[in-house]
Design an enzyme around this catalytic site. Structure first.
Site, PDB file in Angstrom:
ATOM      1  N   GLY A  36      12.677   0.123  30.053  1.00 14.93           N
ATOM      2  CA  GLY A  36      12.804   0.548  28.998  1.00 14.93           C
ATOM      3  C   GLY A  36      11.585   1.589  28.887  1.00 14.93           C
ATOM      4  CB  SER A  37      10.161   3.552  26.029  1.00 17.35           C
ATOM      5  OG  SER A  37       9.747   2.345  24.966  1.00 17.35           O
ATOM      6  CB  CYS A  57      13.920   5.388  34.450  1.00 17.89           C
ATOM      7  SG  CYS A  57      14.965   4.406  35.414  1.00 17.89           S
ATOM      8  N   GLY A  96       7.137  -1.198  26.707  1.00 16.36           N
ATOM      9  CA  GLY A  96       6.232  -2.097  27.722  1.00 16.36           C
ATOM     10  C   GLY A  96       5.092  -2.439  27.430  1.00 16.36           C
ATOM     11  CD  GLU A 152      13.207   0.702  36.102  1.00 19.68           C
ATOM     12  OE1 GLU A 152      12.512   1.580  35.597  1.00 19.68           O
ATOM     13  OE2 GLU A 152      14.168   0.494  35.989  1.00 19.68           O
TER      14      GLU A 152
HETATM   15  C1  UN1 Z   1      17.359   3.548  35.618  1.00 17.95           C
HETATM   16  O1  UN1 Z   1      17.553   4.754  35.269  1.00 17.95           O
HETATM   17  O2  UN1 Z   1      16.769   2.417  34.805  1.00 17.95           O
HETATM   18  O3  UN1 Z   1      17.770   5.487  41.229  1.00 17.95           O
HETATM   19  C2  UN1 Z   1      17.652   2.857  36.944  1.00 17.95           C
HETATM   20  C3  UN1 Z   1      18.734   5.634  40.349  1.00 17.95           C
HETATM   21  C4  UN1 Z   1      19.676   4.445  40.112  1.00 17.95           C
HETATM   22  C5  UN1 Z   1      18.895   3.350  39.186  1.00 17.95           C
HETATM   23  C6  UN1 Z   1      18.192   4.240  37.721  1.00 17.95           C
HETATM   24  N1  UN1 Z   1      19.878   3.605  41.288  1.00 17.95           N
HETATM   25  O4  UN1 Z   1      18.801   6.740  39.772  1.00 17.95           O
END
Ligand code: UN1
Length: 498
Positions: free
Chosen positions: A230-231, A286, A235, A252
């Site tokens: 998440g953000s 992300c 975290g 993450e």
């Molecule tokens: C995410 O955005 O939390 O590499 C994961 C990627 C994907 C996973 C993204 N396999 O864009």
């Protein structure tokens, strides 16, 4: 567009829910679909209790046998790929191809985890003492609490769960409030896989709820590992609480991913890689490309081509075959995008394309936007912040050193890439003093990583690694074993005693 397909989704939540229930919505129309009951504090406590009790037997089930459960899950995901992808599109607004890709990512991680179930290797080290054997062994860790985000409502769960299960852990999952249906479907498929393979049903628990539900998992001593996606803000709230009870955290968090484009880059390839990474998933990965660091000699040419490609990007109903960019997840995400564009322009940025709200009449409650490209005079505060929307900021550089400095001068460190045909530059970008991210690519975009590598990043991204390579170690505890098979008792470091 979407409004026609989902015209039963009204402005008001449907009747029948309790005040504490989750309202399931679709970003396609912005409308409510129905309610799902949230887990209360007692149910969350019971779910952790069940997972904890099941761990006692699951940890001694041989790993290859644990792998059978995950193998069956992979088969069921293959069988229901289309249906699950429909739910991902419905709840997260992903276009069809990306929703199918998300389920494929789940199938891939199941394959990986099944192989892993016979490869949870420990090492043997030479002992310094005669007649002694020194080795390490990896044991199951305990209950893993998975907190996942809306943008990968199923795959991030699968990365964690497939690996945790073969490692002998049990899982309690708190999905995003925005994507509970996908979670219910994943949970049901895993429950069926457990039934089909004779695994205990308690290996997986789903708890739907809000922040408080997540917090309860974070604070529960029985949850050995909290894996949170998440953000950065989330975290910061989670990490100290887990640390206070000496639990383990796998974070993450946000990314602010940059791509350096050098004068020698293959621009055809670069444009495709950039547009997918920056505008794909409506900028809600992300790993989305948020900063483009281009050599000044090619900046105008490259930017023109990107703007041209953006003008042809079909934005709309993610179920429609031609659509490449679906909706933003919420009105809040839309506000954040509008504010970021305003701030960037106040900092001297020039909006080259995008930012408009689209399909207002067809879907007044939904938030469709034209992906934006903003040319910036400098890497100002707004460029250094992650805005979870399709905005790519363009910066220029003169020397490659300058490009690397600009690239690394943000708080986050998830994904990065360089487009170049110059091997020196490519290697320099990947070197110890190159990109400071957990993921560094050459001649491809920042998003769309394969499951075989470890996924995660440094600095404000949180430092966690999930998915492939040896990320499994975070889900196990290491025991170092020294065995004396001699009749003597030599002490280490040559110490004399008794
Ligand atoms: C995410 O955005 O939390 O590499 C994961 C990627 C994907 C996973 C993204 N396999 O864009």
């Amino acid at each position: 567009m979407a409004a026609q397909r989902l015209n039963h989704c009204g402005a008001q939540p449907p009747l029948g829910g309790d005040s504490g229930d989750l309202v399931c919505r679709t970003p396609i129309t912005g409308g409510a679909m129905f309610f799902l009951p949230c887990a209360g504090a007692e149910q969350v406590d019971a779910a952790v209790g069940t997972a904890h009790a099941t761990f006692a037997s699951w940890r001694t089930t041989p790993a290859p046998q644990r792998g059978r459960l995950v193998k069956r899950l992979g088969e069921l995901l293959t069988e229901y790929k289309e249906d699950l992808a429909d739910l991902v599109t419905l709840e997260a607004g992903k276009i069809r191809s990306e929703a199918l890709g998300e389920v494929q990512e789940m199938i891939d991680i199941c394959d990986f985890a099944v192989g892993l179930s016979r490869q949870l290797y420990g090492r043997t080290m030479p002992s310094e003492r005669p007649g002694h054997r020194l080795a390490e062994c990896w044991h199951p860790l305990g209950v893993v609490g998975v907190l996942s985000a809306f943008n990968f409502p199923a795959a991030v769960w699968a990365w964690n769960t497939a690996v945790a299960l073969v490692c002998g852990d049990t899982v309690v999952w708190k999905p995003s409030e925005l994507t509970p249906l996908t979670a219910v479907a994943c949970d049901a498929l895993l429950a069926r896989a457990a039934k089909d393979t004779g695994a205990p049903p308690g290996v997986h628990q789903l708890v739907l709820g809000d922040r408080d539900t997540g917090q309860q998992l974070v604070d529960d001593d029985r949850v050995a590992l909290v894996s949170a996606t998440g953000s950065v803000r989330m975290g910061r709230a989670v990490a100290p609480r887990v640390a206070a009870r000496f639990g383990r955290c796998l974070l993450e968090l946000g990314g602010n991913n940059g791509a350096v484009v050098a004068p020698s880059a293959d621009l055809d390839l670069a444009v495709r890689g950039i547009v997918f990474s920056a505008a794909g998933t409506a900028g809600q990965r992300c790993t989305t490309l948020r900063r483009l660091i281009v050599h000044e000699d090619i900046a105008d040419r490259l930017v023109d081509r990107i703007v041209h490609a953006y003008h042809r990007l079909p934005v709309g109903d993610p179920f429609a075959a031609a659509t490449l960019v679906g909706p933003l997840i919420t009105a809040r995400a839309h506000e954040a995008m509008a504010q970021a564009l305003e701030r960037a322009q106040a900092d001297g940025g020039k909006l080259l394309t995008g930012g408009e709200t689209l399909l207002r009449d067809e879907a007044p409650q939904a938030r469709y936007v034209a992906p934006a490209v903003v040319r910036m005079p400098a890497q100002t505060a707004i460029v250094r912040a992650e805005t979870f929307a399709p905005i790519v900021y363009v910066l220029t550089y003169r020397t490659f050193e300058e490009a690397i400095t600009l690239h690394n001068e943000v708080p986050q460190g998830l994904s990065s890439s360089v487009f170049t045909s110059d091997q020196r530059e490519a290697e320099r970008f990947l070197a110890a003093d190159g990109s400071d991210c957990g993921i560094a690519n050459v001649n491809l975009g920042t998003s769309g990583a394969e499951i075989g590598g470890a996924f995660g990043g440094e600095k404000a991204t949180g430092g966690g690694r999930e998915s492939g390579s040896d990320a499994w170690r975070a889900y196990m505890r290491r025991a170092t074993h020294t065995v004396n098979y001699s009749a003597e008792l030599p002490l280490a470091q040559g110490v004399d005693f008794l």
